[in-house]
Design a protein around this motif. Structure first.
Motif, PDB file in Angstrom:
ATOM      1  N   TRP A 220       0.863  -1.185   0.000  1.00  0.00           N
ATOM      2  CA  TRP A 220       0.000   0.000   0.000  1.00  0.00           C
ATOM      3  C   TRP A 220       0.893   1.226   0.000  1.00  0.00           C
ATOM      4  O   TRP A 220       1.701   1.420   0.907  1.00  0.00           O
ATOM      5  CB  TRP A 220      -0.905  -0.029   1.222  1.00  0.00           C
ATOM      6  CG  TRP A 220      -1.850   1.127   1.381  1.00  0.00           C
ATOM      7  CD1 TRP A 220      -2.044   2.196   0.548  1.00  0.00           C
ATOM      8  CD2 TRP A 220      -2.763   1.326   2.474  1.00  0.00           C
ATOM      9  NE1 TRP A 220      -3.005   3.037   1.042  1.00  0.00           N
ATOM     10  CE2 TRP A 220      -3.468   2.521   2.230  1.00  0.00           C
ATOM     11  CE3 TRP A 220      -3.036   0.593   3.632  1.00  0.00           C
ATOM     12  CZ2 TRP A 220      -4.430   3.011   3.113  1.00  0.00           C
ATOM     13  CZ3 TRP A 220      -4.000   1.088   4.504  1.00  0.00           C
ATOM     14  CH2 TRP A 220      -4.687   2.281   4.253  1.00  0.00           C
ATOM     15  N   PHE A 222       1.442   5.381  -2.268  1.00  0.00           N
ATOM     16  CA  PHE A 222       0.777   6.498  -2.939  1.00  0.00           C
ATOM     17  C   PHE A 222       1.616   6.933  -4.131  1.00  0.00           C
ATOM     18  O   PHE A 222       2.837   7.074  -4.029  1.00  0.00           O
ATOM     19  CB  PHE A 222       0.597   7.674  -1.967  1.00  0.00           C
ATOM     20  CG  PHE A 222      -0.284   7.357  -0.796  1.00  0.00           C
ATOM     21  CD1 PHE A 222      -1.646   7.635  -0.844  1.00  0.00           C
ATOM     22  CD2 PHE A 222       0.230   6.748   0.334  1.00  0.00           C
ATOM     23  CE1 PHE A 222      -2.469   7.312   0.225  1.00  0.00           C
ATOM     24  CE2 PHE A 222      -0.584   6.432   1.408  1.00  0.00           C
ATOM     25  CZ  PHE A 222      -1.945   6.713   1.349  1.00  0.00           C
ATOM     26  N   PRO A 228      -3.895   6.385  -3.640  1.00  0.00           N
ATOM     27  CA  PRO A 228      -3.485   5.124  -3.010  1.00  0.00           C
ATOM     28  C   PRO A 228      -3.337   4.007  -4.048  1.00  0.00           C
ATOM     29  O   PRO A 228      -4.207   3.826  -4.910  1.00  0.00           O
ATOM     30  CB  PRO A 228      -4.627   4.817  -2.036  1.00  0.00           C
ATOM     31  CG  PRO A 228      -5.301   6.127  -1.811  1.00  0.00           C
ATOM     32  CD  PRO A 228      -5.181   6.877  -3.103  1.00  0.00           C
ATOM     33  N   HIS A 254      -7.866  10.168  -1.840  1.00  0.00           N
ATOM     34  CA  HIS A 254      -6.596  10.186  -1.111  1.00  0.00           C
ATOM     35  C   HIS A 254      -6.720   9.565   0.277  1.00  0.00           C
ATOM     36  O   HIS A 254      -5.713   9.170   0.868  1.00  0.00           O
ATOM     37  CB  HIS A 254      -6.073  11.622  -0.997  1.00  0.00           C
ATOM     38  CG  HIS A 254      -5.670  12.215  -2.312  1.00  0.00           C
ATOM     39  ND1 HIS A 254      -4.820  13.288  -2.430  1.00  0.00           N
ATOM     40  CD2 HIS A 254      -6.002  11.890  -3.595  1.00  0.00           C
ATOM     41  CE1 HIS A 254      -4.640  13.600  -3.701  1.00  0.00           C
ATOM     42  NE2 HIS A 254      -5.366  12.767  -4.428  1.00  0.00           N
ATOM     43  N   MET A 258      -7.167   1.197   2.022  1.00  0.00           N
ATOM     44  CA  MET A 258      -6.828   0.087   1.144  1.00  0.00           C
ATOM     45  C   MET A 258      -6.861  -1.267   1.859  1.00  0.00           C
ATOM     46  O   MET A 258      -7.137  -2.305   1.245  1.00  0.00           O
ATOM     47  CB  MET A 258      -5.431   0.313   0.553  1.00  0.00           C
ATOM     48  CG  MET A 258      -5.031  -0.625  -0.557  1.00  0.00           C
ATOM     49  SD  MET A 258      -6.022  -0.438  -2.062  1.00  0.00           S
ATOM     50  CE  MET A 258      -5.458   1.174  -2.634  1.00  0.00           C
TER      51      MET A 258
END
Length: 280
Positions: A220, A222, A228, A254, A258
């Motif tokens: 996970w 960005f 994400p 944003h 997740m």
């Protein structure tokens, strides 16, 4: 003791073989899997390789094959192998003491072994491992793996901090590369001692019952736009027959959480494709 460094072509061959396999007539594009992305309000791709037949089932083939993303915590697979091979991780029971900094993930706020750190995806543990490995040795083994090269002719070069380069979008990989890495790991075909590959696979094995074995690593991070990016890479094995998979998802929110989405999506997709009943 370290293995003799293989030629770069060895790592490249593994990736090329996966890429070549995915460009032939053994690819089935399954658009019925789109519903799992839509219901979770994400975009992305999914790929599954039947090792016995070489057949691929893919959703969003272009993204799977051609687009690159930061590996985030899936890089713990590579980081673990390099750490073990270089002796910076003495074994999967090696403890790195907690640095006393309280973080949002409660499981990180204690002394951890490699095995436990891998399974709770403890970023601080693996940042310390990367610092101990150092840029020179990390680069050498990354070159051997050809990891992060994708379809490009040049090898990835670490040019940002040694403890964040897999998180800051300087290192990027295709979903196809991710699947190829896991496939080679499963068969102990990576340029590391077999014992170390087995230790990493042991850490990846989360479900093991009479019907199936499910091994995976999540990630996970960005991207540059702050979106994400989620990963699940691994294998599912039924009747001693392995299938390799990769899920890559992206949200424009944003603040998207997740964690509960990515693994549920993988399991929902695999269930639709007939897994988890011991019949594959």
């Amino acid at each position: 003791m370290m293995l003799k460094r293989p030629g770069l072509s060895a790592g490249l061959i593994g990736i090329v073989l996966i890429m070549a396999a995915c460009s032939q007539n053994n690819v089935t594009v399954d658009d019925s899997l789109k519903k799992y992305f839509d219901e979770n309000k994400v975009t992305g791709c999914f790929g599954l390789m039947n090792n016995g037949t070489g057949e691929f089932t893919v959703y969003n083939l272009k993204r799977y094959r051609d687009s690159t993303y930061l590996p985030a915590s899936t890089f713990k697979i590579v980081n673990s192998l390099i750490g073990l091979q270089t002796g910076k991780i003495s074994g999967d029971s090696m403890v790195i003491p907690w640095d006393g900094v309280t973080r949002s993930v409660a499981e990180w706020n204690k002394d951890l072994t490699m095995y436990d750190a891998f399974r709770v995806s403890a970023v601080p543990y693996y940042q310390e491992v990367a610092r101990r490995i150092g840029q020179k040795d990390m680069q050498r083994w990354m070159d051997s793996l050809h990891y992060g090269a994708g379809k490009k002719d040049t090898l990835f070069r670490i040019h940002t901090a040694i403890d964040t380069f897999w998180l800051d979008n300087s290192l990027k990989v295709t979903p196809d590369e991710q699947l190829g890495l896991v496939k080679r790991l499963y068969f102990n075909q990576l340029p590391f001692f077999k014992l170390y590959q087995e230790k990493v696979k042991h850490a990846m094995l989360f479900e093991n019952n009479a019907n199936y074995r499910l091994g995976y690593k999540t990630g996970w991070g960005f991207n540059e736009q702050g979106h994400p990016i989620g990963w699940v890479v691994g294998w599912v094995e039924e009747n001693e027959h392995p299938y390799f998979f990769v899920l890559n998802v992206e949200s424009t929110d944003h603040n998207f959480d997740m964690a509960p989405v990515r693994l549920k999506m993988v399991k929902d997709i695999l269930k639709q494709l007939g897994f988890f009943e011991g019949k594959m």
